[in-house]
Design a protein around this motif. Structure first.
Motif, PDB file in Angstrom:
ATOM      1  N   SER A  98       0.929  -1.322   0.056  1.00  0.00           N
ATOM      2  CA  SER A  98       0.083   0.059   0.017  1.00  0.00           C
ATOM      3  C   SER A  98       1.036   1.120  -0.002  1.00  0.00           C
ATOM      4  CB  SER A  98      -1.072   0.060   1.156  1.00  0.00           C
ATOM      5  OG  SER A  98      -1.821  -1.018   1.233  1.00  0.00           O
ATOM      6  N   GLU A  99       0.215   2.225  -0.320  1.00  0.00           N
ATOM      7  CA  GLU A  99       0.928   3.670  -0.471  1.00  0.00           C
ATOM      8  C   GLU A  99       1.114   4.350   1.105  1.00  0.00           C
ATOM      9  OE1 GLU A  99       0.061   6.766  -3.169  1.00  0.00           O
ATOM     10  OE2 GLU A  99      -0.505   5.098  -4.907  1.00  0.00           O
ATOM     11  N   ILE A 100      -0.074   4.076   1.921  1.00  0.00           N
ATOM     12  CA  ILE A 100       0.046   4.681   3.211  1.00  0.00           C
ATOM     13  C   ILE A 100      -0.766   3.991   4.057  1.00  0.00           C
ATOM     14  CG2 ILE A 100      -2.136   5.996   2.364  1.00  0.00           C
ATOM     15  CD1 ILE A 100      -0.661   8.358   3.997  1.00  0.00           C
ATOM     16  N   LEU A 101      -0.500   3.955   5.380  1.00  0.00           N
ATOM     17  CA  LEU A 101      -1.073   3.349   6.421  1.00  0.00           C
ATOM     18  C   LEU A 101      -1.548   4.376   7.621  1.00  0.00           C
ATOM     19  CD1 LEU A 101      -2.043   0.884   8.072  1.00  0.00           C
ATOM     20  CD2 LEU A 101       0.338   0.534   9.045  1.00  0.00           C
ATOM     21  N   LEU A 102      -2.700   4.780   7.736  1.00  0.00           N
ATOM     22  CA  LEU A 102      -3.306   5.557   8.529  1.00  0.00           C
ATOM     23  C   LEU A 102      -4.039   5.028   9.733  1.00  0.00           C
ATOM     24  CD1 LEU A 102      -4.213   8.379   6.101  1.00  0.00           C
ATOM     25  CD2 LEU A 102      -2.154   8.387   7.767  1.00  0.00           C
ATOM     26  N   PHE A 103      -4.155   5.262  10.805  1.00  0.00           N
ATOM     27  CA  PHE A 103      -5.076   4.873  12.003  1.00  0.00           C
ATOM     28  C   PHE A 103      -6.364   5.769  12.247  1.00  0.00           C
ATOM     29  CE2 PHE A 103      -0.842   3.340  13.263  1.00  0.00           C
ATOM     30  CZ  PHE A 103      -1.066   2.053  13.540  1.00  0.00           C
ATOM     31  N   ASN A 104      -7.216   4.890  12.333  1.00  0.00           N
ATOM     32  CA  ASN A 104      -8.715   5.686  12.558  1.00  0.00           C
ATOM     33  C   ASN A 104      -8.365   6.381  13.836  1.00  0.00           C
ATOM     34  OD1 ASN A 104     -10.076   4.847  10.215  1.00  0.00           O
ATOM     35  ND2 ASN A 104     -10.651   3.022  11.369  1.00  0.00           N
ATOM     36  N   HIS A 105      -9.042   7.749  13.919  1.00  0.00           N
ATOM     37  CA  HIS A 105      -9.204   8.262  15.133  1.00  0.00           C
ATOM     38  C   HIS A 105      -9.735   7.667  16.191  1.00  0.00           C
ATOM     39  CE1 HIS A 105      -9.617  11.683  18.007  1.00  0.00           C
ATOM     40  NE2 HIS A 105      -8.950  12.389  17.341  1.00  0.00           N
ATOM     41  N   GLU A 107     -11.609   8.435  18.952  1.00  0.00           N
ATOM     42  CA  GLU A 107     -12.615   9.150  19.594  1.00  0.00           C
ATOM     43  C   GLU A 107     -13.720   9.659  18.713  1.00  0.00           C
ATOM     44  OE1 GLU A 107     -10.926  11.647  22.201  1.00  0.00           O
ATOM     45  OE2 GLU A 107      -9.619  10.249  23.306  1.00  0.00           O
ATOM     46  N   ARG A 108     -13.292  10.052  17.419  1.00  0.00           N
ATOM     47  CA  ARG A 108     -14.256  10.626  16.670  1.00  0.00           C
ATOM     48  C   ARG A 108     -14.283  10.163  15.225  1.00  0.00           C
ATOM     49  NH1 ARG A 108     -12.850  13.559  20.453  1.00  0.00           N
ATOM     50  NH2 ARG A 108     -10.864  14.555  19.401  1.00  0.00           N
ATOM     51  N   ASN A 109     -15.230  10.096  14.295  1.00  0.00           N
ATOM     52  CA  ASN A 109     -15.376   9.347  13.114  1.00  0.00           C
ATOM     53  C   ASN A 109     -15.361  10.171  11.928  1.00  0.00           C
ATOM     54  OD1 ASN A 109     -15.592   6.757  14.473  1.00  0.00           O
ATOM     55  ND2 ASN A 109     -17.654   7.333  15.027  1.00  0.00           N
ATOM     56  N   SER A 110     -15.498  11.605  11.934  1.00  0.00           N
ATOM     57  CA  SER A 110     -15.587  12.418  10.909  1.00  0.00           C
ATOM     58  C   SER A 110     -15.005  13.818  11.023  1.00  0.00           C
ATOM     59  CB  SER A 110     -17.183  12.683  10.415  1.00  0.00           C
ATOM     60  OG  SER A 110     -17.728  13.491  11.311  1.00  0.00           O
ATOM     61  N   VAL A 111     -14.699  14.453  10.030  1.00  0.00           N
ATOM     62  CA  VAL A 111     -14.062  15.861   9.968  1.00  0.00           C
ATOM     63  C   VAL A 111     -15.012  16.625  10.556  1.00  0.00           C
ATOM     64  CG1 VAL A 111     -13.183  17.720   8.646  1.00  0.00           C
ATOM     65  CG2 VAL A 111     -12.532  15.316   7.958  1.00  0.00           C
ATOM     66  N   ARG A 112     -16.436  16.601  10.238  1.00  0.00           N
ATOM     67  CA  ARG A 112     -17.385  17.539  11.083  1.00  0.00           C
ATOM     68  C   ARG A 112     -17.498  17.189  12.651  1.00  0.00           C
ATOM     69  NH1 ARG A 112     -21.215  20.313   8.705  1.00  0.00           N
ATOM     70  NH2 ARG A 112     -20.797  19.337   6.808  1.00  0.00           N
ATOM     71  N   GLU A 113     -17.349  15.882  13.042  1.00  0.00           N
ATOM     72  CA  GLU A 113     -17.373  15.737  14.468  1.00  0.00           C
ATOM     73  C   GLU A 113     -16.230  16.258  15.085  1.00  0.00           C
ATOM     74  OE1 GLU A 113     -17.774  11.814  15.776  1.00  0.00           O
ATOM     75  OE2 GLU A 113     -19.066  11.234  14.184  1.00  0.00           O
ATOM     76  N   GLU A 114     -14.907  16.289  14.573  1.00  0.00           N
ATOM     77  CA  GLU A 114     -13.952  16.849  15.137  1.00  0.00           C
ATOM     78  C   GLU A 114     -13.769  18.323  14.942  1.00  0.00           C
ATOM     79  OE1 GLU A 114      -9.793  16.770  16.612  1.00  0.00           O
ATOM     80  OE2 GLU A 114     -11.509  15.148  16.605  1.00  0.00           O
ATOM     81  N   TYR A 115     -14.349  18.803  14.024  1.00  0.00           N
ATOM     82  CA  TYR A 115     -14.502  20.367  14.165  1.00  0.00           C
ATOM     83  C   TYR A 115     -15.473  20.758  15.038  1.00  0.00           C
ATOM     84  CZ  TYR A 115     -16.877  24.631  12.665  1.00  0.00           C
ATOM     85  OH  TYR A 115     -17.299  25.971  12.585  1.00  0.00           O
TER      86      TYR A 115
END
Length: 193
Positions: A98-105, A107-115
């Motif tokens: 793969s090109e990249i490996l990221l971990f899910n946040h 505590e939150r599931n979306s950019v809107r939730e984080e904002y």
């Protein structure tokens, strides 16, 4: 079998994050590890141009420019430690081709939730977030993402640690991520997806 060059990068500048000791990493014979744990001495502060927190984003997002010619780049915030000696091997096995490996946040599931989370914490004068992000352009960045159709609101990633290959796609994405951080907001998560 040709060897794989892995560049491990971390940065603690201006005492922004406490630096933790790392266990020596054990890897297979075909893996060469290059470790760069940057600090105020090895990566002098550019105090006339940016804060230590922003400067830490240069190796975080543009490590492939600072330390060229590696096959894989592994970023760790200074507040994270490699404790068991086999983390890099495990991450490489998970990355595979793969090109990249990221971990899910966690505590939150979306950019809107984080904002909404960060906005609420800033409004309630949360000490940790206020010290880092007060007077940053949180609303402007979120609006930019919405208005320009670049709001990928199905994922949110933790940016504390990640591993990637320096592909043209990743170089463009990380350059754009740097632009967001320097243009709008020191907080990483909104622009990462």
């Amino acid at each position: 079998m040709s060897s794989m060059r892995v560049c491990v990068i971390s940065a603690s500048l201006g005492a922004y994050d406490r630096e933790w000791p790392w266990a020596e990493q054990i890897v297979s014979a075909n893996v060469e590890i290059e470790i760069h744990r940057l600090n105020d001495s090895s990566f002098p502060l550019r105090s006339k141009a940016m804060t230590p927190a922003l400067q830490c984003a240069i190796p975080k997002m543009l490590g492939w420019q600072l330390f060229p010619d590696c096959d894989v780049y592994f970023w760790l915030d200074a507040s994270v430690a490699l404790t068991r000696g086999h983390e890099i091997t495990l991450w490489l096995a998970t990355l595979k081709d793969s090109e990249i490996l990221l971990f899910n946040h966690p505590e939150r599931n979306s950019v809107r939730e984080e904002y909404e989370f960060v906005k609420a914490k800033l409004e309630s004068k949360n000490k940790y977030l206020t010290e880092r992000y007060q007077h940053e352009w949180l609303d402007e960045q979120f609006q930019y993402l919405v208005q320009n159709g670049s709001l990928w609101d199905t994922s949110l990633y933790a940016s504390t640690a990640f591993i990637y290959r320096p592909t043209p796609n990743n170089k463009r994405a990380f350059s754009d991520w740097w632009w967001h951080k320097s243009r709008f907001l020191l907080h990483d998560q909104l622009a990462l997806p």
